[in-house]
Structures are given as structure tokens and as C-alpha cells.
Motif scaffolding. Structure first.
Motif: not given
Length: 361
Positions: A92-100, A102-114, A118-121, A132-133
Motif C-alpha cells: 500500500r505504501s509503494r502503490l500510494d506513492q505511484i498513485r501520487r 503518476h496517477g494521472h497517466r493513462a494506462v494505455a499510454g504506458l510504453t517501455k520507454d515512458r 518518466k517513472i524509473l529514471k 520496488d517501484t
């Protein structure tokens, strides 16, 4: 004389700094100033009691098929509900962080490069958080693909997980340093003996009770995995527990006589280790690793270690036996080398070979 804190005020010490907070039951925490004698503290405490603490900003409703909506869906899924209580807290702690973030991003727009950009870099200087992310993101992607049918393929395929610095076992010198600083009769020594001789993680250690201590064997259930564990109590553990006064249902309590929270116990244990002169890369959880190492060095089988540590798979326990075999193999190799060096040249010089004896029989 120590000043007693007002009702429902918790005190935590992290790296020598005092943190105070107001909490009613299991409700949200409200941070308070660190000096309980100050006017600032009294005003903040009164506001917290009256429910006048600053309200948190309202969380916007998740957009359709966004990462925020995906997190909400997973948290209500059977997969999340089947996790152990300890795992749920970490997830829950990590998922809440992901939501805060990147929650606005569209799931369909996820690609390896993005995902990488955007998320890992942004986590490049925090390898543990980065790994863990990615792990939690892949769980979300699998939920979106298999359960919700929002994705046809996994956009995280091909992303390398990377490595984080693994928590290491304690050295013999570090074990000796803590035992010399915290003698039998202190709570710090009892906590150390529990983690070293039972192999409990911090989430299991901070709520251990005297009922468990009084039983013939030590029994507990790992909160992370739900696996029951039964081990015989070591002599040093029995001595450490017998020397403690019994003032609460739980064995380990704060200076105010209350059970520790998980984070509070970690900070308290970190302080005890710092006073013993241990380095920062020596972690409380390393005692669990040390327990496995000592079992393997003593000749315990992988199945024995698996049972003692409450592992779910044999592969986790086999790591300890492989490391012990390497250490024993290294010692044997050096002994053989020394023996080879000692016998490399004959003890009788070749100069005297073939000569007649000076005396006759």
C-alpha cells in the motif's frame, strides 16, 4: 523527574531527534512540535484534540483507465486481499506513492520507454525504491492485462530490474560490540537475542508477548508471509528474557510503557546499534540473515533453515547453505595448499642419496 506527555501523544526518536504526534486510537497522526513545554506545542495539541488540525487537500477523482484508477482497482482485488498483513502495508505504501506521482497517466499510454524515462529514471539514486517501484508496477500491469483487459501486452517487458545493495549479515566483531554495550537485563539485549536466535523480522519482533516467551518452544507466525514458525529457545535468549521485568503484555515497550510501532522499534534499535558503535550499513534485519548464516555454518540442512526462518521456498534457504559450503570449501582449499607447500620439497636432501654409510652394522 521525567515529564509525562499528554494523553494520546506518541514519542519517537529517530537518529537522535525527537518526534511527537497526536493519535486517537487507530486514527490519523497529527504532528506536534518537539518541545512539550512550549506554548506552540500546547496550541497545536489543543487544535489536534478539537479536530482543528490542518485538513489534507482532497484527492481528485481518478480519471478513467488511469494509473490512479488501476491502483484503486488492485487494492480492492482478491490478489491484494490474499496478502499477509505485513505485505499489505508495504504494498500500500509503494502503490500510494505511484498513485501520487503518476496517477494521472493513462494506462494505455504506458510504453517501455515512458516507464524508464518518466517513472524509473527519477529514482536513479535510490536503487531500492527503483526496484520496488518496478516490481509493484508490474503487478499493476498484470492486473490491468489479465483481470481488467485494459492492456493486450506488458509494456514493462525488456526492462532490466537492476540491483540494490542487499542487507548483509552481521560480522562476529559487530555481534561482540553490541553484546558488550548492551548486557543481559536490558531491553536492547532482549530485542537483539530475539532477532538473532529466533530470526524474527522487525514487524514480528516489536509485538512479541510474554505468553510466547513462557512456552516450551518459541512459536510465532510471520506477518509477511503467514508462515507459522516453531524454534527451540536458545540458552542466551532464555537468560535475556528472564532478566527483564514484566510490566506489559508485550515484552518490548517504549519508555512510556507502550508497545512499539514498527517504525518506532526500528528507530529505537538503530539508536542502540549506534551507541554500540556499529556502522550504518549494519542493519537490524541483518540479524535475521546472521541467524541463517549461523545455522548453515553449524551444518543445518536447507530444509532446517527453511523451517527456522519461515521461508516459502527451499531456494531461499539454499542460499545460506551454498554460502556456508563456499566458506568451508575456501578453508579446505587453503589447508590443502599449505599442506602442498610443506611437502613440495623432500625432507632428505638429494645430496646424501646413494652414499655409503659411515658406520657398518
Amino acid at each position: 523527574m521525567r515529564r509525562k506527555l499528554p494523553p494520546n501523544v506518541d514519542k519517537n526518536i529517530v537518529k537522535g531527534r525527537v518526534y511527537l504526534s497526536y493519535r486517537m486510537g487507530k486514527g490519523p497522526r497529527t504532528k506536534l512540535p518537539g518541545d512539550p513545554d512550549s506554548d506552540e506545542f500546547r496550541l497545536a495539541y489543543a487544535a489536534a484534540v478539537a479536530g482543528q488540525a490542518a485538513a489534507r487537500p482532497a484527492i481528485a477523482k481518478d480519471a478513467s483507465r488511469s494509473i490512479g484508477a488501476l491502483v484503486t482497482s488492485y487494492l480492492s482485488s482478491d490478489a491484494f486481499a490474499s496478502l499477509g498483513d505485513g505485505s499489505k502495508s508495504g504494498y500500500r505504501s509503494r502503490l500510494d506513492q505511484i498513485r501520487r506521482d503518476h496517477g494521472h497517466r493513462a494506462v494505455a499510454g504506458l510504453t517501455k520507454d515512458r516507464i524508464e524515462e518518466k517513472i524509473l529514471k527519477p529514482l536513479h539514486n535510490r536503487p531500492g525504491a527503483k526496484i520496488d517501484t518496478l516490481k509493484k508496477l508490474r503487478i499493476l500491469i498484470r492486473h490491468a492485462k489479465d483481470d481488467l483487459k485494459w492492456l493486450a501486452v506488458d509494456p514493462s517487458d525488456g526492462i532490466k530490474r537492476g540491483r540494490s545493495k542487499e542487507i548483509r549479515a552481521w560480522t562476529d566483531a559487530e555481534i561482540k560490540a553490541l553484546e558488550e554495550r548492551w548486557t543481559v537485563g536490558t531491553k536492547q539485549r532482549a530485542a537483539y537475542e530475539l532477532m538473532l536466535n529466533v530470526g524474527t523480522a522487525r514487524i514480528d519482533t516489536h509485538l512479541i508477548t510474554w505468553v510466547q516467551a513462557d512456552a516450551d518452544d518459541f512459536e510465532y507466525t510471520r506477518r509477511k508471509t503467514g508462515v507459522p514458525v516453531v524454534v527451540e529457545k536458545a540458552k542466551s535468549l532464555r537468560e535475556a528474557l528472564a532478566a527483564l521485568p514484566r510490566r506489559h503484555f508485550c515484552i518490548l515497550t517504549t519508555e512510556w510503557g507502550k508497545p512499539f510501532t514498527v517504525d518506532g522499534f526500528s528507530g529505537w534499535m538503530r539508536g542502540a546499534m549506534t551507541e554500540a558503535g556499529l556502522p550504518l550499513d549494519c542493519r537490524p534485519h541483518g540479524l535475521r540473515k546472521t541467524f541463517g548464516r549461523l545455522l548453515a555454518d553449524a551444518g543445518a540442512t536447507a530444509h532446517d533453515i527453511m523451517a527456522a526462518l519461515g521461508h516459502l521456498t527451499l531456494a531461499e534457504a539454499e542460499r545460506y547453505t551454498r554460502e556456508a559450503d563456499r566458506r568451508r570449501g575456501g578453508r579446505r582449499a587453503i589447508l590443502k595448499l599449505e599442506d602442498h607447500k610443506a611437502n613440495r620439497f623432500p625432507q632428505t636432501s638429494s645430496v646424501g642419496l646413494g652414499k655409503l654409510s659411515k658406520t657398518e652394522g
